[in-house]
Write a protein that holds these residues in place. Structure first.
Motif, short mmCIF file in Angstrom:
data_model
loop_
_atom_site.label_atom_id
_atom_site.label_comp_id
_atom_site.label_asym_id
_atom_site.label_seq_id
_atom_site.Cartn_x
_atom_site.Cartn_y
_atom_site.Cartn_z
N VAL A 292 11.68 76.57 50.98
CA VAL A 292 10.97 75.73 50.01
C VAL A 292 10.83 74.30 50.52
N PHE A 293 11.67 73.92 51.48
CA PHE A 293 11.61 72.58 52.04
C PHE A 293 10.84 72.51 53.35
N ASN A 294 10.99 73.55 54.19
CA ASN A 294 10.39 73.48 55.53
C ASN A 294 9.35 74.57 55.81
N GLY A 295 9.17 75.50 54.90
CA GLY A 295 8.16 76.55 55.09
C GLY A 295 8.54 77.60 56.11
N GLU A 296 9.83 77.65 56.52
CA GLU A 296 10.29 78.64 57.50
C GLU A 296 11.01 79.77 56.76
N TYR A 297 10.36 80.94 56.72
CA TYR A 297 10.87 82.08 55.96
C TYR A 297 11.71 82.97 56.86
N VAL A 298 12.97 83.13 56.51
CA VAL A 298 13.94 83.75 57.40
C VAL A 298 13.63 85.21 57.69
N THR A 299 13.00 85.92 56.75
CA THR A 299 12.71 87.34 56.98
C THR A 299 11.47 87.55 57.83
N GLY A 300 10.66 86.52 57.99
CA GLY A 300 9.35 86.72 58.62
C GLY A 300 8.42 87.46 57.67
N GLY A 301 7.21 87.73 58.11
CA GLY A 301 6.28 88.49 57.30
C GLY A 301 5.61 87.71 56.20
N VAL A 302 5.77 86.39 56.18
CA VAL A 302 5.15 85.56 55.15
C VAL A 302 4.11 84.68 55.82
N ASP A 303 2.83 85.01 55.61
CA ASP A 303 1.75 84.24 56.21
C ASP A 303 0.86 83.66 55.11
N GLU A 304 -0.22 83.00 55.52
CA GLU A 304 -1.10 82.35 54.55
C GLU A 304 -1.72 83.35 53.58
N ALA A 305 -2.09 84.52 54.11
CA ALA A 305 -2.70 85.53 53.25
C ALA A 305 -1.71 85.99 52.18
N TYR A 306 -0.45 86.17 52.56
CA TYR A 306 0.55 86.61 51.60
C TYR A 306 0.79 85.53 50.54
N LEU A 307 0.91 84.28 50.98
CA LEU A 307 1.15 83.19 50.04
C LEU A 307 0.00 83.06 49.04
N SER A 308 -1.22 83.20 49.53
CA SER A 308 -2.38 83.12 48.64
C SER A 308 -2.36 84.27 47.64
N HIS A 309 -1.94 85.44 48.11
CA HIS A 309 -1.88 86.62 47.26
C HIS A 309 -0.88 86.42 46.12
N ILE A 310 0.33 85.98 46.43
CA ILE A 310 1.33 85.84 45.36
C ILE A 310 1.01 84.67 44.45
N GLU A 311 0.33 83.65 44.97
CA GLU A 311 -0.05 82.55 44.10
C GLU A 311 -1.03 83.01 43.03
N GLY A 312 -1.90 83.94 43.40
CA GLY A 312 -2.83 84.49 42.42
C GLY A 312 -2.15 85.33 41.37
N LEU A 313 -1.02 85.95 41.74
CA LEU A 313 -0.30 86.82 40.81
C LEU A 313 0.72 86.09 39.96
N ARG A 314 1.30 85.00 40.50
CA ARG A 314 2.51 84.46 39.91
C ARG A 314 2.44 83.01 39.51
N ASN A 315 1.25 82.39 39.49
CA ASN A 315 1.20 81.03 38.99
C ASN A 315 1.32 81.04 37.47
N ASP A 316 1.39 79.86 36.86
CA ASP A 316 1.62 79.79 35.42
C ASP A 316 0.51 80.45 34.62
N ASN A 317 -0.74 80.30 35.06
CA ASN A 317 -1.85 80.91 34.32
C ASN A 317 -1.73 82.43 34.33
#
Length: 566
Positions: free
Chosen positions: A466-491
């Motif tokens: 959450v501070f440096n954007g380095e995800y320890v498991t790997g497998g987290v890219d821009e496409a994934y972040l955009s996907h979960i933001e569409g599913l899990r934002n407040d709206n």
């Protein structure tokens, strides 16, 4: 960031009240929903779960209906799925065995797992919760044994298969009817869990066992010899004792640093690190940073005031280091929950005022440094600063024990959308302007990590994405972040919550029933199923059984979801 626990008593009875007491000690980890499932002497499950706080749902009347000497409990903080009552945990399946499951964390390969369960394992997933995915993966792995009765080696092999298929952060507890309890932790050790034991008061030579998210639960209930479950390790507890196994090689051990900043109670020890001592060290480090910045800006601070409760330890240490008076300027209403884990920005904003009240005596005419554990969305900080100014503060300096949070968390903390984070694409000066502070001071990431690492040097890395954007498991890219933001934002959550509102209605094999008390089949019955006949809507259900199919009995006023898989 849910709270999970499992208990097995040597006496084999009356476990429910102890689980409820343990969940109250974990209430800070989840306020959305809670639940308990116990296993009685005939291998039957009895459950009580639904939306609400532990003290409200698990009252004396409901607990009296939960029979048995072992059980699993859960306090829910939703990060994936909705807030519908059907997603309250623990979850249950009856194939291949009566299996109950509770989970803390988040998986990041849920689409792949859902496809596998649908097309290859042929298991129906009834909710959008990744916890249900984990449960069905585990059940599928157990079913592959083809055994009428399983042993510890079968369970360890099943857990190993689950770990090999999943990616993310998770700590899990589970129970098999008539057999025992078990738990496991992800290979990076991102989410916390441990276990402890105590001598039985009623069974000579016997022991009671507990697994929990935090050590404070075991301490408060008289358990000792707390042991953290290692990354990739599993533990099985039966009446015969405890067995552990390293189910998969540990990867980079990286516990989530935010546990020490905010989530865990200060009286807990997580992975050998005292949360209290870690927060003291954060205060020491923040004091050095604050002194340098205040001197450079030419600002004199008259008083240090914490935002109760999680920042108190660090704020007191900071004030002592800077030789500035420490004052309790905010009075907290203890009957309002933690605003950070409340769903929806508007609800969080309104509850800041309901939760805190500023005392003008400590603010009027002063330059005030307000210390908080972190600044996430900025909602709380903005309201607190307005309150400080209304109380007469001349200047308001905001100090955070954590660095700026610029990236979403994908491992079980509700920071899903970058655009909801106040520090995303903003400089520190812009953050100060946005929240209305005259100056803002952030802890450096190096100092934060050092504050924790010095207390357990064997931990070489912490999960700090959450501070440096380095995800320890790997497998987290821009496409994934955009996907979960569409599913899990407040709206998105608001819409999901509206869709899931109302009582949890359950239909079993097409039959409607009212006021049904049910229980699960004994271990080894792999036929599953069980029909219930009757009239009315199902709104009060406990457990599931083959033995009492068709029986309608009186039940307590409790609402649960029911997953009658396969």
């Amino acid at each position: 960031m849910c709270g999970i626990l499992a208990v097995l008593l040597a006496s084999q009875n009356n476990v429910a009240s102890e689980i409820a007491e343990g969940l109250q000690l974990l209430q800070h980890r989840g306020q959305d929903a809670c639940g308990v499932v116990t296993c009685g002497p005939k291998g039957r499950f009895y459950q009580c779960k639904g939306n609400g706080m532990v003290r409200d749902l698990l009252d004396a009347k409901n607990l009296s209906q939960l029979i048995g000497g072992m059980g699993v409990g859960h306090a829910r903080y939703p990060t994936a799925g909705s807030s519908a009552q059907s997603e309250a945990q623990p979850f249950y399946v009856n194939s291949p065995y009566g299996l109950v499951f509770a989970h803390n964390g988040n998986l990041i390969n849920t689409d792949h797992l859902r496809y596998y369960l649908d097309h290859y394992a042929h298991r129906h997933i009834n909710t959008s919760s990744d916890s249900e995915l984990l449960l069905n993966l585990l059940a599928d792995a157990l079913q592959k044994t083809g055994k009428f009765r399983i042993d510890e080696d079968d369970i360890f092999r099943a857990i190993r298969e689950v770990m090999q298929m999943t990616s993310g952060g998770y700590a899990c507890t589970a129970m098999i009817a008539g057999y025992g309890i078990f738990g496991f932790r992800d290979p990076n050790g991102i989410r916390p869990m441990g276990w402890a034991k105590r001598k039985s008061e009623t069974v000579p030579g016997g022991f009671d066992y507990m697994m929990a998210s935090e050590s404070v639960v075991c301490d408060a209930l008289g358990y000792s010899d707390w042991t953290d479950i290692k990354p990739g390790e599993a533990i099985i507890v039966t009446q015969d004792g405890v067995k552990t196994m390293q189910c998969t090689p540990a990867r980079t051990f990286a516990p989530d640093v935010f546990e020490y900043v905010y989530f865990a109670r200060p009286d807990s020890v997580v992975d050998g690190i005292s949360v209290y001592r870690a927060r003291m060290a954060m205060g020491d480090a923040l004091a050095a940073t604050a002194k340098a910045q205040l001197d450079k800006a030419g600002i004199k601070v008259d008083v240090v005031i914490p935002v109760p409760d999680t920042s108190r330890v660090a704020a007191l240490q900071l004030a002592q280091n800077l030789n500035i008076p420490y004052r309790e300027g905010f009075v907290k209403n203890r009957y309002v929950g933690r605003t950070f884990i409340m769903p929806g920005q508007e609800l969080r904003r309104k509850n800041v005022r309901r939760k805190l009240n500023a005392m003008a005596l400590e603010f009027a005419g002063k330059n005030v440094m307000i210390v908080d554990d972190s600044i996430v969305r900025g909602t709380t900080s903005k309201e607190i600063i307005v309150m400080a100014r209304e109380a007469g503060a001349k200047k308001v300096i905001m100090a955070s024990c954590a660095p700026p949070i610029r990236y979403p968390c994908v491992y079980g903390i509700d920071m899903p959308s970058r655009h909801e984070l106040v520090a995303h694409d903003r400089t520190e000066d812009e953050i100060a302007e946005y929240i209305g502070a005259d100056h803002i001071i952030f802890q450096s990431l190096d100092d934060l990590v050092s504050s924790c690492q010095r207390l357990n040097p064997s931990i070489e890395r912490f999960e700090c994405s959450v501070f440096n954007g380095e995800y320890v498991t790997g497998g987290v890219d821009e496409a994934y972040l955009s996907h979960i933001e569409g599913l899990r934002n407040d709206n998105a959550k608001r819409k999901a919550g509206q869709q899931g509102a109302g009582p949890a209605l359950v239909n079993i094999n097409g039959a409607n029933a009212s006021n049904v008390v049910l229980a699960s089949q004994p271990l080894g019955d792999v036929t599953g199923g069980g029909e219930v006949a009757g009239g009315g809507d199902i709104s009060q259900v406990v457990g599931l059984s083959n033995e009492n199919a068709g029986e309608a009995k009186e039940s307590p006023s409790i609402v649960v979801g029911l997953d009658n898989q396969r």
